[in-house]
Motif scaffolding. Structure first.
Motif, PDB file in Angstrom:
ATOM      1  N   GLU A  38      40.505  29.208 -11.830  1.00 56.29           N
ATOM      2  CA  GLU A  38      39.259  30.036 -13.130  1.00 56.29           C
ATOM      3  C   GLU A  38      38.641  30.775 -11.858  1.00 56.29           C
ATOM      4  O   GLU A  38      39.330  31.311 -10.973  1.00 56.29           O
TER       5      GLU A  38
ATOM      6  N   CYS B   8      34.791  26.997  -9.763  1.00 57.26           N
ATOM      7  CA  CYS B   8      35.564  26.912  -9.218  1.00 57.26           C
ATOM      8  C   CYS B   8      35.367  26.107  -7.946  1.00 57.26           C
ATOM      9  O   CYS B   8      35.326  24.821  -7.553  1.00 57.26           O
TER      10      CYS B   8
ATOM     11  N   THR C  46      42.110  25.027  -5.735  1.00 60.01           N
ATOM     12  CA  THR C  46      41.380  25.449  -6.885  1.00 60.01           C
ATOM     13  C   THR C  46      41.280  27.248  -6.061  1.00 60.01           C
ATOM     14  O   THR C  46      41.006  27.426  -4.492  1.00 60.01           O
TER      15      THR C  46
ATOM     16  N   SER D 111      40.701  31.139  -6.804  1.00 58.65           N
ATOM     17  CA  SER D 111      40.280  31.967  -7.848  1.00 58.65           C
ATOM     18  C   SER D 111      41.052  33.262  -8.480  1.00 58.65           C
ATOM     19  O   SER D 111      41.659  33.655  -8.076  1.00 58.65           O
TER      20      SER D 111
END
Length: 438
Positions: free
Chosen positions: A249, A255, A268, A270
């Motif tokens: 994301e 995130c 997760t 970025s």
């Protein structure tokens, strides 16, 4: 029918466009511009007002409705509107779209006398999860009255046109280029056709492995682009199925939220500064499947193309626009209905289906399936039924004792039979008349 739709967004607009043909449709929204656009193109009655304000419904105080559909983006507004409409208008049935999965487990539906609740995030997530069981498939549909499935697969590994020998399954549709058609017995399957197979899933699964030799035979490592509500819902379902998940994301806040909601079970990442470096640095090119699940259809297509360039064979794009369907298939992208399209289709299917007859769309709305179950006290039992006069453009079968029987000649119907028909969308009204006239 007299139908009231609360919400003139994409779902409400599509429902109004479909239902205004043959029904009296009223649509309520506080966005005057959206209502004006609807009124310019559709034969509907627009009502300007807040669906959560009882005063809005006083404009309809003398009306009755066969169906009330609440499809705004806000759960609270949809729930409140069903309460208000009960006190102001005589409504026979209520259908509501909800986002929060909490309501699926609650008794809210019974308490508010709602006939149908639609959870689009769950529908889209479930479609993605089905691909885990059928890695070679483009799409999989299950049905209530039979264990047989409808599975589509690209014939990417074919070198020349072939005629399939079918056993406990059949080809019920072919998408070739931009055209969908129901093939006859003499039709050859050509390289790169998208073929729709109906019948015994194990037989079809074996055929899928022959038609697609590039996609991994099992899916274990997954990438999800987009950490909004949908991306999180898909990631959660993948994790529940024991898959290794990386969620990507560009919005740092999303995130952080995703990491918290998924309790750190997915990595997760970025992509604020781009994704090309991520593929190399994080080993994303070794993923078995990538799902682009943002709320931007164009962005989803781009991410799928990037993933293909980095060597990922199974790429899935969530799609809320029918206009992109052909484009994505031409690019080798698996298309999954987004939450808005899922809500639209689920609501229509609930309207057009009953306990006896089920109607489903496939191939991006280009084709229709009808199923009729012959229950214990059906008047069809021991009756000889003739197939419809239309011979081309349909495939008709009877499922009996887990066997697929061609229904091309008059047939004596037995208890427990399931009559199933496939047709292109343009011929669906004729086949529908036959099914309901049985």
């Amino acid at each position: 029918m007299n139908i009231i739709i609360a919400g003139a967004g994409r779902v409400g607009f599509n429902l109004a466009r479909t239902l205004s043909i043959g029904h009296n449709v009223t649509i309520i929204d506080r966005n005057a511009e959206a209502l004006h656009r609807l009124q310019e193109s559709l034969d509907i009655l627009p009502v300007h007002g807040d669906i959560e304000d009882p005063q809005t419904y006083r404009k309809l105080i003398d009306r009755s409705a066969d169906l009330f559909i609440a499809v705004t983006d806000t759960d609270e507004a949809n729930l409140i509107s069903t309460l208000i409409v009960d006190d102001t208008i005589d409504v026979e049935r209520k259908v509501i779209r909800l986002r929060n999965a909490f309501f699926a487990k609650s008794s809210i539906r019974e308490k508010l006398s709602i006939d149908k609740t639609v959870f689009p995030l769950d529908l889209t997530s479930e479609t993605v999860v089905m691909l885990l069981e059928y890695p070679k498939a483009n799409n999989v549909k299950s049905f209530r009255h039979t264990a047989f499935k409808l599975i589509s697969v690209w014939a990417t590994s074919l070198k020349e046109a072939v005629r399939l020998e079918t056993d406990r399954f059949d080809i019920v549709g072919i998408e070739r280029g931009k055209r969908f058609f129901v093939p006859d017995r003499e039709t050859l399957v050509e390289p790169h056709d998208l073929i729709y197979l109906f019948g015994d899933e194990e037989k079809i699964r074996a055929l899928c492995r022959q038609f697609d030799t590039e996609t991994p035979r099992s899916i274990d490592r997954c990438i999800v682009f987009g950490a909004g509500d949908l991306g999180i819902a898909i990631a959660r379902r993948l994790i529940e199925n024991g898959k290794d998940v990386k969620l990507i994301e560009k919005d740092m806040k999303l995130c952080e939220t995703a990491d918290e909601l998924l309790e750190g079970e997915a990595m997760t990442l970025s992509c604020k500064y781009g994704t090309s470096e991520l593929f190399e640095e994080e080993g994303l090119e070794y993923a078995d499947m990538m799902i682009a699940a943002t709320d931007n259809d164009e962005y989803n297509i781009i991410k799928c193309l990037e993933a293909q360039e980095h060597g990922i064979h199974k790429v899935v794009a969530v799609n809320n626009e029918r206009e992109y369907y052909n484009l994505m298939h031409s690019l080798g992208i698996v298309v999954v209905r987004g939450p808005k399209m899922s809500a639209y289709n689920a609501i229509l299917e609930s309207m057009y289906s009953s306990g006896v007859i089920m109607e489903r769309k496939f191939c991006g709305g280009k084709a229709t399936i009808f199923l009729r179950n012959v229950f214990r006290h059906s008047h069809l039992i021991d009756q000889k039924v003739k197939p419809p006069k239309m011979k081309e453009g349909i495939k008709l079968y009877v499922i009996r004792h887990n066997e697929l029987i061609d229904f091309t000649e008059p047939l004596l119907i037995e208890e427990g039979d399931v009559i199933v028909g496939f047709t292109a969308e343009e011929d669906a009204p004729k086949l529908k008349v036959w099914f309901y006239g049985l």
